[in-house]
Design a protein around this motif. Structure first.
Motif, PDB file in Angstrom:
ATOM      1  N   GLU A  31       0.838  -1.601   0.239  1.00  0.00           N
ATOM      2  CA  GLU A  31       0.016  -0.017  -0.148  1.00  0.00           C
ATOM      3  C   GLU A  31       0.076   1.298   0.488  1.00  0.00           C
ATOM      4  O   GLU A  31       0.745   2.348  -0.960  1.00  0.00           O
ATOM      5  CB  GLU A  31      -1.049   0.447   1.435  1.00  0.00           C
ATOM      6  N   LEU A  32       1.852   1.032   0.936  1.00  0.00           N
ATOM      7  CA  LEU A  32       3.041   2.763   0.800  1.00  0.00           C
ATOM      8  C   LEU A  32       3.505   2.259  -0.066  1.00  0.00           C
ATOM      9  O   LEU A  32       3.570   3.955  -1.538  1.00  0.00           O
ATOM     10  CB  LEU A  32       3.907   1.924   1.852  1.00  0.00           C
ATOM     11  N   GLN A  33       3.783   1.239  -1.416  1.00  0.00           N
ATOM     12  CA  GLN A  33       4.342   1.365  -2.629  1.00  0.00           C
ATOM     13  C   GLN A  33       3.687   2.063  -3.871  1.00  0.00           C
ATOM     14  O   GLN A  33       3.374   2.876  -4.782  1.00  0.00           O
ATOM     15  CB  GLN A  33       5.054   0.143  -3.342  1.00  0.00           C
ATOM     16  N   ALA A  34       2.027   1.896  -3.595  1.00  0.00           N
ATOM     17  CA  ALA A  34       1.272   2.252  -4.105  1.00  0.00           C
ATOM     18  C   ALA A  34       0.778   4.360  -3.627  1.00  0.00           C
ATOM     19  O   ALA A  34      -0.246   4.387  -4.359  1.00  0.00           O
ATOM     20  CB  ALA A  34      -0.220   1.211  -4.348  1.00  0.00           C
ATOM     21  N   LYS A  35       1.627   4.509  -2.514  1.00  0.00           N
ATOM     22  CA  LYS A  35       1.210   6.118  -2.511  1.00  0.00           C
ATOM     23  C   LYS A  35      -0.131   6.232  -1.997  1.00  0.00           C
ATOM     24  O   LYS A  35      -0.507   7.305  -1.331  1.00  0.00           O
ATOM     25  CB  LYS A  35       1.857   6.887  -3.507  1.00  0.00           C
ATOM     26  N   LYS A  50      -2.501   6.944   3.944  1.00  0.00           N
ATOM     27  CA  LYS A  50      -2.644   5.717   5.222  1.00  0.00           C
ATOM     28  C   LYS A  50      -2.367   5.028   5.771  1.00  0.00           C
ATOM     29  O   LYS A  50      -1.934   4.779   6.732  1.00  0.00           O
ATOM     30  CB  LYS A  50      -4.471   5.429   4.915  1.00  0.00           C
ATOM     31  N   ALA A  51      -1.576   4.200   4.207  1.00  0.00           N
ATOM     32  CA  ALA A  51      -0.361   2.822   4.793  1.00  0.00           C
ATOM     33  C   ALA A  51       0.736   3.877   5.169  1.00  0.00           C
ATOM     34  O   ALA A  51       1.613   3.755   6.258  1.00  0.00           O
ATOM     35  CB  ALA A  51      -0.361   2.575   3.416  1.00  0.00           C
ATOM     36  N   PHE A  52       1.272   5.164   5.109  1.00  0.00           N
ATOM     37  CA  PHE A  52       2.469   6.042   5.448  1.00  0.00           C
ATOM     38  C   PHE A  52       2.288   6.013   7.290  1.00  0.00           C
ATOM     39  O   PHE A  52       2.749   6.094   7.740  1.00  0.00           O
ATOM     40  CB  PHE A  52       2.955   6.980   4.673  1.00  0.00           C
ATOM     41  N   GLU A  53       0.804   6.443   7.053  1.00  0.00           N
ATOM     42  CA  GLU A  53       0.569   7.201   8.645  1.00  0.00           C
ATOM     43  C   GLU A  53       0.408   5.831   9.318  1.00  0.00           C
ATOM     44  O   GLU A  53       1.166   5.943  10.995  1.00  0.00           O
ATOM     45  CB  GLU A  53      -0.388   7.740   8.990  1.00  0.00           C
ATOM     46  N   ARG A  54       0.736   4.569   9.322  1.00  0.00           N
ATOM     47  CA  ARG A  54       0.473   3.834  10.469  1.00  0.00           C
ATOM     48  C   ARG A  54       1.707   3.338   9.645  1.00  0.00           C
ATOM     49  O   ARG A  54       2.278   2.216  10.808  1.00  0.00           O
ATOM     50  CB  ARG A  54      -0.270   2.209   9.467  1.00  0.00           C
ATOM     51  N   ILE A  55       2.588   3.098   8.613  1.00  0.00           N
ATOM     52  CA  ILE A  55       4.744   3.083   8.677  1.00  0.00           C
ATOM     53  C   ILE A  55       5.209   4.125   9.591  1.00  0.00           C
ATOM     54  O   ILE A  55       5.801   4.056  10.976  1.00  0.00           O
ATOM     55  CB  ILE A  55       4.817   2.913   7.487  1.00  0.00           C
ATOM     56  N   TYR A  56       4.941   5.385   9.615  1.00  0.00           N
ATOM     57  CA  TYR A  56       4.969   5.902  10.671  1.00  0.00           C
ATOM     58  C   TYR A  56       4.944   5.622  12.048  1.00  0.00           C
ATOM     59  O   TYR A  56       5.798   5.831  13.214  1.00  0.00           O
ATOM     60  CB  TYR A  56       4.601   7.385  10.280  1.00  0.00           C
ATOM     61  N   GLU A  57       3.582   5.258  12.785  1.00  0.00           N
ATOM     62  CA  GLU A  57       3.139   5.363  13.668  1.00  0.00           C
ATOM     63  C   GLU A  57       3.783   3.873  14.478  1.00  0.00           C
ATOM     64  O   GLU A  57       4.390   4.025  15.342  1.00  0.00           O
ATOM     65  CB  GLU A  57       1.947   4.776  14.044  1.00  0.00           C
ATOM     66  N   ARG A  58       3.898   2.814  13.553  1.00  0.00           N
ATOM     67  CA  ARG A  58       5.172   1.696  13.925  1.00  0.00           C
ATOM     68  C   ARG A  58       6.220   1.411  14.229  1.00  0.00           C
ATOM     69  O   ARG A  58       7.019   1.257  14.706  1.00  0.00           O
ATOM     70  CB  ARG A  58       4.705   0.629  13.441  1.00  0.00           C
ATOM     71  N   TYR A  59       7.264   2.752  12.949  1.00  0.00           N
ATOM     72  CA  TYR A  59       8.506   2.446  13.164  1.00  0.00           C
ATOM     73  C   TYR A  59       8.986   3.699  13.687  1.00  0.00           C
ATOM     74  O   TYR A  59      10.275   4.040  13.953  1.00  0.00           O
ATOM     75  CB  TYR A  59       8.850   2.115  11.131  1.00  0.00           C
ATOM     76  N   SER A  60       8.289   5.319  13.863  1.00  0.00           N
ATOM     77  CA  SER A  60       9.147   6.150  14.591  1.00  0.00           C
ATOM     78  C   SER A  60       9.705   6.362  15.327  1.00  0.00           C
ATOM     79  O   SER A  60      11.022   6.800  15.678  1.00  0.00           O
ATOM     80  CB  SER A  60       7.728   7.169  14.478  1.00  0.00           C
ATOM     81  N   ALA A  99       9.393   4.281  -1.744  1.00  0.00           N
ATOM     82  CA  ALA A  99       9.288   2.876  -1.194  1.00  0.00           C
ATOM     83  C   ALA A  99       9.637   2.368  -2.115  1.00  0.00           C
ATOM     84  O   ALA A  99       9.333   0.618  -1.821  1.00  0.00           O
ATOM     85  CB  ALA A  99       7.944   3.153  -0.354  1.00  0.00           C
ATOM     86  N   GLU A 100       9.329   2.498  -3.194  1.00  0.00           N
ATOM     87  CA  GLU A 100       9.181   1.710  -4.696  1.00  0.00           C
ATOM     88  C   GLU A 100      10.767   0.580  -5.009  1.00  0.00           C
ATOM     89  O   GLU A 100      11.081  -0.221  -5.241  1.00  0.00           O
ATOM     90  CB  GLU A 100       9.313   1.883  -5.922  1.00  0.00           C
ATOM     91  N   LYS A 101      11.778   0.890  -4.474  1.00  0.00           N
ATOM     92  CA  LYS A 101      12.720   0.694  -4.222  1.00  0.00           C
ATOM     93  C   LYS A 101      12.741   0.194  -3.213  1.00  0.00           C
ATOM     94  O   LYS A 101      14.034  -0.893  -2.737  1.00  0.00           O
ATOM     95  CB  LYS A 101      14.082   1.791  -4.452  1.00  0.00           C
ATOM     96  N   TYR A 102      12.370  -0.584  -2.527  1.00  0.00           N
ATOM     97  CA  TYR A 102      12.535  -1.700  -1.359  1.00  0.00           C
ATOM     98  C   TYR A 102      11.774  -2.469  -1.832  1.00  0.00           C
ATOM     99  O   TYR A 102      10.383  -3.293  -2.215  1.00  0.00           O
ATOM    100  CB  TYR A 102      11.166  -1.293  -0.367  1.00  0.00           C
ATOM    101  N   ASN A 103      12.742  -3.496  -1.870  1.00  0.00           N
ATOM    102  CA  ASN A 103      12.308  -5.466  -2.369  1.00  0.00           C
ATOM    103  C   ASN A 103      13.257  -6.464  -1.104  1.00  0.00           C
ATOM    104  O   ASN A 103      13.813  -6.534  -1.218  1.00  0.00           O
ATOM    105  CB  ASN A 103      14.021  -6.014  -3.018  1.00  0.00           C
ATOM    106  N   SER A 104      11.822  -6.958  -0.769  1.00  0.00           N
ATOM    107  CA  SER A 104      11.633  -7.677   0.465  1.00  0.00           C
ATOM    108  C   SER A 104      12.417  -8.578   0.424  1.00  0.00           C
ATOM    109  O   SER A 104      12.818  -9.362   1.830  1.00  0.00           O
ATOM    110  CB  SER A 104      10.484  -8.812   0.857  1.00  0.00           C
TER     111      SER A 104
END
Length: 178
Positions: free
Chosen positions: A11-15, A18-28, A60-65
């Protein structure tokens, strides 16, 4: 350890904001801990944290799992941003005018990894490593030293630092995955 949030990353990679907010909350919080352990300036660390999350959004699109965990990718961005800041001319000039209280804090922090490793939750894993591993990891990953600077600081050949760093990180990886 939290499991890899693949759906959230997609979802973050799709811009998706809301996904960005959740990632910020999780990792900031953890990300701030790493930055602040290198910078030693809360306000500057907060600015860098903002820059890091802008980089995460923009790249975000550069991240590769297949290359590693998402959290590790974020921490590498944060660590590199903090180290880049410490190498900047403005930061170096600011450091020339610091109070003695600041230096006392740095000296106290250099004697113990506990506050730094607690910031990212790996204290119990670091504590089982050999003493030289603790020193090398502290210098390279928590104090922002280059391998050449760590070589000087520990009075060891650069090749030894590189080999020990690789061995220590492999041991830490082995501990984390077992």
């Amino acid at each position: 350890m939290q499991e890899q949030p693949d759906g959230l990353i997609a979802e973050l990679q799709a811009k998706n904001p809301k996904a960005f907010e959740r990632i910020y909350e999780r990792y900031s919080e953890s990300t701030f801990g790493i930055i602040n352990s290198i910078i030693h300036d809360k306000h500057l660390a907060e600015e860098i944290l903002q820059d890091v999350f802008i980089k995460i959004w923009n790249n975000a699109e550069k991240y590769n799992s297949s290359k590693g965990r998402f959290f590790t990718w974020i921490l590498n961005i944060a660590r590199n941003a903090a180290i880049d800041k410490t190498r900047s001319k403005a930061y170096k000039n600011k450091q020339k005018n610091l109070t003695t209280e600041y230096f006392v804090d740095i000296i106290e922090e250099k004697t113990s990894l506990s506050s730094k490793v607690d910031a990212i939750g790996i204290k119990k894993y670091i504590n089982v490593l050999k003493p030289y591993c603790k020193k090398i990891i502290n210098l390279l990953y928590f104090q922002g030293f280059t391998q050449a600077e760590a070589s000087e600081e520990l009075d060891m050949p650069l090749g030894t630092i590189k080999t020990r760093n690789r061995n220590c990180m492999n041991k830490l990886r082995e501990i984390l995955t077992s």
